[in-house]
Design a protein around this motif. Structure first.
Motif, mmCIF file in Angstrom:
data_model
loop_
_atom_site.group_PDB
_atom_site.id
_atom_site.type_symbol
_atom_site.label_atom_id
_atom_site.label_comp_id
_atom_site.label_asym_id
_atom_site.label_seq_id
_atom_site.Cartn_x
_atom_site.Cartn_y
_atom_site.Cartn_z
ATOM 1 N N LEU A 132 0.823 -1.221 0.000
ATOM 2 C CA LEU A 132 0.000 0.000 0.000
ATOM 3 C C LEU A 132 0.853 1.265 0.000
ATOM 4 O O LEU A 132 0.419 2.318 -0.458
ATOM 5 N N HIS A 133 2.069 1.158 0.536
ATOM 6 C CA HIS A 133 2.970 2.302 0.632
ATOM 7 C C HIS A 133 4.080 2.256 -0.405
ATOM 8 O O HIS A 133 5.068 2.995 -0.306
ATOM 9 N N GLY A 134 3.934 1.330 -1.372
ATOM 10 C CA GLY A 134 4.913 1.264 -2.450
ATOM 11 C C GLY A 134 6.234 0.615 -2.079
ATOM 12 O O GLY A 134 7.239 0.831 -2.757
ATOM 13 N N CYS A 135 6.243 -0.156 -1.018
ATOM 14 C CA CYS A 135 7.470 -0.826 -0.582
ATOM 15 C C CYS A 135 7.503 -2.262 -1.090
ATOM 16 O O CYS A 135 6.465 -2.912 -1.190
ATOM 17 N N PRO A 136 8.681 -2.775 -1.372
ATOM 18 C CA PRO A 136 8.778 -4.155 -1.837
ATOM 19 C C PRO A 136 8.465 -5.131 -0.694
ATOM 20 O O PRO A 136 8.630 -4.798 0.479
ATOM 21 N N PRO A 137 8.023 -6.335 -1.030
ATOM 22 C CA PRO A 137 7.698 -7.309 0.009
ATOM 23 C C PRO A 137 8.944 -7.828 0.726
ATOM 24 O O PRO A 137 10.042 -7.827 0.160
ATOM 25 N N LEU A 138 8.755 -8.245 1.944
ATOM 26 C CA LEU A 138 9.811 -8.889 2.718
ATOM 27 C C LEU A 138 9.672 -10.398 2.589
ATOM 28 O O LEU A 138 8.591 -10.906 2.299
ATOM 29 N N THR A 139 10.764 -11.093 2.823
ATOM 30 C CA THR A 139 10.728 -12.548 2.904
ATOM 31 C C THR A 139 11.321 -12.956 4.242
ATOM 32 O O THR A 139 12.140 -12.230 4.814
ATOM 33 N N LEU A 140 10.906 -14.084 4.727
ATOM 34 C CA LEU A 140 11.417 -14.591 5.998
ATOM 35 C C LEU A 140 12.718 -15.335 5.733
ATOM 36 O O LEU A 140 12.765 -16.240 4.905
ATOM 37 N N VAL A 141 13.775 -14.925 6.407
ATOM 38 C CA VAL A 141 15.086 -15.555 6.268
ATOM 39 C C VAL A 141 15.395 -16.249 7.587
ATOM 40 O O VAL A 141 15.513 -15.592 8.629
ATOM 41 N N GLU A 142 15.482 -17.558 7.535
ATOM 42 C CA GLU A 142 15.649 -18.361 8.751
ATOM 43 C C GLU A 142 16.851 -17.925 9.588
ATOM 44 O O GLU A 142 16.750 -17.793 10.800
ATOM 45 N N SER A 143 17.981 -17.658 8.944
ATOM 46 C CA SER A 143 19.175 -17.278 9.704
ATOM 47 C C SER A 143 18.980 -15.933 10.411
ATOM 48 O O SER A 143 19.454 -15.742 11.533
ATOM 49 N N TYR A 144 18.266 -15.007 9.763
ATOM 50 C CA TYR A 144 17.979 -13.724 10.409
ATOM 51 C C TYR A 144 17.056 -13.925 11.598
ATOM 52 O O TYR A 144 17.212 -13.295 12.643
ATOM 53 N N SER A 145 16.081 -14.795 11.439
ATOM 54 C CA SER A 145 15.143 -15.064 12.530
ATOM 55 C C SER A 145 15.878 -15.615 13.743
ATOM 56 O O SER A 145 15.597 -15.227 14.874
ATOM 57 N N LYS A 146 16.820 -16.506 13.502
ATOM 58 C CA LYS A 146 17.601 -17.078 14.614
ATOM 59 C C LYS A 146 18.437 -15.999 15.288
ATOM 60 O O LYS A 146 18.508 -15.952 16.524
ATOM 61 N N ASP A 147 19.077 -15.133 14.486
ATOM 62 C CA ASP A 147 19.878 -14.046 15.058
ATOM 63 C C ASP A 147 19.006 -13.107 15.882
ATOM 64 O O ASP A 147 19.392 -12.669 16.973
ATOM 65 N N CYS A 148 17.823 -12.796 15.375
ATOM 66 C CA CYS A 148 16.913 -11.899 16.094
ATOM 67 C C CYS A 148 16.407 -12.540 17.376
ATOM 68 O O CYS A 148 16.196 -11.858 18.374
ATOM 69 N N MET A 149 16.221 -13.845 17.343
ATOM 70 C CA MET A 149 15.793 -14.563 18.550
ATOM 71 C C MET A 149 16.847 -14.396 19.639
ATOM 72 O O MET A 149 16.526 -14.096 20.784
ATOM 73 N N GLU A 150 18.093 -14.565 19.289
ATOM 74 C CA GLU A 150 19.182 -14.403 20.263
ATOM 75 C C GLU A 150 19.224 -12.959 20.778
ATOM 76 O O GLU A 150 19.406 -12.732 21.967
ATOM 77 N N TYR A 151 19.040 -12.018 19.899
ATOM 78 C CA TYR A 151 19.026 -10.603 20.290
ATOM 79 C C TYR A 151 17.861 -10.331 21.252
ATOM 80 O O TYR A 151 18.032 -9.701 22.287
ATOM 81 N N ALA A 152 16.683 -10.838 20.898
ATOM 82 C CA ALA A 152 15.489 -10.594 21.710
ATOM 83 C C ALA A 152 15.613 -11.223 23.084
ATOM 84 O O ALA A 152 15.146 -10.665 24.083
ATOM 85 N N LYS A 153 16.244 -12.369 23.174
ATOM 86 C CA LYS A 153 16.411 -13.041 24.462
ATOM 87 C C LYS A 153 17.251 -12.199 25.422
ATOM 88 O O LYS A 153 17.065 -12.261 26.624
ATOM 89 N N GLY A 154 18.175 -11.417 24.877
ATOM 90 C CA GLY A 154 19.061 -10.613 25.709
ATOM 91 C C GLY A 154 18.500 -9.261 26.098
ATOM 92 O O GLY A 154 19.133 -8.506 26.823
ATOM 93 N N LYS A 155 17.293 -8.932 25.660
ATOM 94 C CA LYS A 155 16.691 -7.628 25.932
ATOM 95 C C LYS A 155 15.672 -7.712 27.062
ATOM 96 O O LYS A 155 15.057 -8.737 27.304
#
Length: 62
Positions: free
Chosen positions: A36-59
């Motif tokens: 709706l805002h003219g932005c390209p779609p995102l895709t889910l990247v498993e390795s990024y999700s794992k990295d973000c999980m580790e980051y989120a656990k430490g917050k």
């Protein structure tokens, strides 16, 4: 920042035993709003999700 927020939320959802089809539904909804805002779609990247999980656990949230 929106991408980082999305990845952190995705990681947190993953920790709550979210099913892959639920993740896909959330990503599709998110991409609908991006389109709706003219932005390209995102895709889910498993390795990024794992990295973000580790980051989120430490917050401290809240």
């Amino acid at each position: 920042m929106g991408l980082v927020y999305f990845l952190i939320v995705s990681a947190l959802c993953r920790s709550a035993a979210m099913k892959p089809d639920e993740e896909k539904a959330i990503l599709n909804k998110h991409n609908m709003y991006r389109e709706l805002h003219g932005c390209p779609p995102l895709t889910l990247v498993e390795s990024y999700s794992k990295d973000c999980m580790e980051y989120a656990k430490g917050k401290s949230w809240g």
